[in-house]
Design an enzyme around this catalytic site. Structure first.
Site, PDB file in Angstrom:
ATOM      1  N   LYS A  13       0.830  -1.228   0.000  1.00 46.66           N
ATOM      2  CA  LYS A  13       0.000   0.000   0.000  1.00 46.66           C
ATOM      3  C   LYS A  13       0.850   1.258   0.000  1.00 46.66           C
ATOM      4  CE  LYS A  13      -1.955  -0.890   4.033  1.00 46.66           C
ATOM      5  NZ  LYS A  13      -1.560  -2.230   4.447  1.00 46.66           N
ATOM      6  N   ARG A  88      -9.640   1.131   8.536  1.00 50.24           N
ATOM      7  CA  ARG A  88      -9.238  -0.244   8.844  1.00 50.24           C
ATOM      8  C   ARG A  88     -10.435  -1.083   9.292  1.00 50.24           C
ATOM      9  NH1 ARG A  88      -3.578   0.384   8.389  1.00 50.24           N
ATOM     10  NH2 ARG A  88      -2.463  -1.225   9.499  1.00 50.24           N
ATOM     11  N   ARG A 157      11.237  -3.352  11.635  1.00 51.89           N
ATOM     12  CA  ARG A 157      10.196  -2.664  12.401  1.00 51.89           C
ATOM     13  C   ARG A 157       9.711  -3.581  13.521  1.00 51.89           C
ATOM     14  NH1 ARG A 157       5.611  -0.139   8.525  1.00 51.89           N
ATOM     15  NH2 ARG A 157       4.203  -1.221   9.906  1.00 51.89           N
ATOM     16  N   ARG A 168      -1.112  -9.111  13.251  1.00 55.22           N
ATOM     17  CA  ARG A 168      -1.586  -8.109  12.282  1.00 55.22           C
ATOM     18  C   ARG A 168      -2.439  -8.756  11.196  1.00 55.22           C
ATOM     19  NH1 ARG A 168       3.719  -5.399  10.396  1.00 55.22           N
ATOM     20  NH2 ARG A 168       2.395  -4.025   9.162  1.00 55.22           N
TER      21      ARG A 168
HETATM   22  P1  AMP Z   1       0.666   0.297   8.827  1.00 49.61           P
HETATM   23  O1  AMP Z   1       1.905   1.095   8.672  1.00 49.61           O
HETATM   24  O2  AMP Z   1      -0.466   0.795   7.998  1.00 49.61           O
HETATM   25  O3  AMP Z   1       0.915  -1.187   8.659  1.00 49.61           O
HETATM   26  O4  AMP Z   1       0.181   0.495  10.356  1.00 49.61           O
HETATM   27  C1  AMP Z   1       1.017   0.134  11.434  1.00 49.61           C
HETATM   28  C2  AMP Z   1       0.183   0.053  12.708  1.00 49.61           C
HETATM   29  O5  AMP Z   1      -0.383   1.347  12.994  1.00 49.61           O
HETATM   30  C3  AMP Z   1      -1.024  -0.877  12.658  1.00 49.61           C
HETATM   31  O6  AMP Z   1      -0.672  -2.226  12.937  1.00 49.61           O
HETATM   32  C4  AMP Z   1      -1.910  -0.275  13.743  1.00 49.61           C
HETATM   33  O7  AMP Z   1      -1.449  -0.608  15.031  1.00 49.61           O
HETATM   34  C5  AMP Z   1      -1.690   1.223  13.536  1.00 49.61           C
HETATM   35  N1  AMP Z   1      -2.650   1.789  12.573  1.00 49.61           N
HETATM   36  C6  AMP Z   1      -2.383   2.302  11.339  1.00 49.61           C
HETATM   37  N2  AMP Z   1      -3.503   2.737  10.742  1.00 49.61           N
HETATM   38  C7  AMP Z   1      -4.508   2.498  11.611  1.00 49.61           C
HETATM   39  C8  AMP Z   1      -5.918   2.707  11.576  1.00 49.61           C
HETATM   40  N3  AMP Z   1      -6.516   3.242  10.505  1.00 49.61           N
HETATM   41  N4  AMP Z   1      -6.642   2.331  12.663  1.00 49.61           N
HETATM   42  C9  AMP Z   1      -6.064   1.797  13.742  1.00 49.61           C
HETATM   43  N5  AMP Z   1      -4.746   1.552  13.841  1.00 49.61           N
HETATM   44  C10 AMP Z   1      -3.962   1.891  12.796  1.00 49.61           C
END
Ligand code: AMP
Length: 223
Positions: A13, A88, A157, A168
């Site tokens: 993404k 999400r 990370r 996740r």
């Molecule tokens: P990502 O970089 O999109 O994989 O997001 C990393 C982490 O940030 C996720 O595993 C969640 O803990 C948090 N996160 C990101 N976007 C959201 C969202 N829209 N709602 C809730 N938690 C989020």
């Protein structure tokens, strides 16, 4: 144009969002990046989010919607934006419609099988200073494990560790996948295969967006 990108962790993404932003000129908003920034700065919001992020759980809906609301109210987001990692779940999708007062034009799911997701995330490295992303399979700097731009150390990370990846993916199937039906009903849902190369996936996304843009021009012309 308002574009929503979603898919399991590791589907690309972020990478695709950057490419779309460069080609079509809409700014990208990544809630993951915004949250990581808050964590790095040690803000009260970051402190609240950190524990859940490290476990691979979703951060509280109110926190993320507040961040999104603040962003999309800024003038540079008026003509459109690309959302990476938001919404999400269905609650966030409904909240987004409330705050933006308009529906997105395209929701694109980048789908991927679990094993590829696990392999990709396990190979991902992030610069501890500028946040640049590398991958052991695709893009690595010459000097092992340091960033080409700032020379800082590259790290895995916290949430790319195997046990967190598992959580996740579970969260994705339990909460985020329900967006497919939600957006299918609204007739704005599209799906692309995320297994291909970055270029192939991007080409497929561009076909969807180009068709959307051409159709909206036709509608305007006919009016
Ligand atoms: P990502 O970089 O999109 O994989 O997001 C990393 C982490 O940030 C996720 O595993 C969640 O803990 C948090 N996160 C990101 N976007 C959201 C969202 N829209 N709602 C809730 N938690 C989020």
């Amino acid at each position: 144009m308002r574009i929503i990108l979603f898919g399991p962790p590791g589907c690309g993404k972020g990478t695709q969002g950057d490419l779309i932003s460069k080609k079509y000129g809409f700014p990208k908003i990544s809630t993951g990046d915004l949250l990581r920034h808050e964590v790095q700065e040690g803000t009260p919001l970051g402190k609240k989010a950190e524990v859940r992020m490290a476990k691979g759980e979703l951060v509280n809906d109110e926190i993320v919607i507040k961040m999104i609301k603040k962003r999309i109210a800024q003038p540079e987001y008026k003509k459109g934006y690309i959302l990476d990692g938001f919404p999400r779940n269905v609650i966030q999708a409904q909240m987004l419609e409330e705050v933006s007062q308009e529906q997105a034009e395209a929701v694109i799911e980048i789908y991927l099988n679990d094993q590829t997701a696990k392999n990709r995330l396990g190979a991902r490295r992030i610069c501890s200073c500028c946040g640049a992303i590398y991958n052991l399979f695709v893009k690595m700097p010459d000097k092992e494990e340091t960033c080409v731009t700032c020379g800082e150390k590259l790290n895995l990370r916290e949430d790319d560790k195997p046990e967190v990846i598992k959580e996740r993916l579970k969260v994705y199937y339990e909460q985020t996948e329900s967006l497919i039906d939600y957006y299918k009903r609204k007739r704005i849902y599209y799906r692309v295969d995320g297994e291909g190369t970055i270029e192939t996936v991007f080409r497929n996304i561009c076909s969807i967006l180009d068709e959307k843009i051409a159709n909206s021009r036709e509608v305007k012309f006919a009016q």
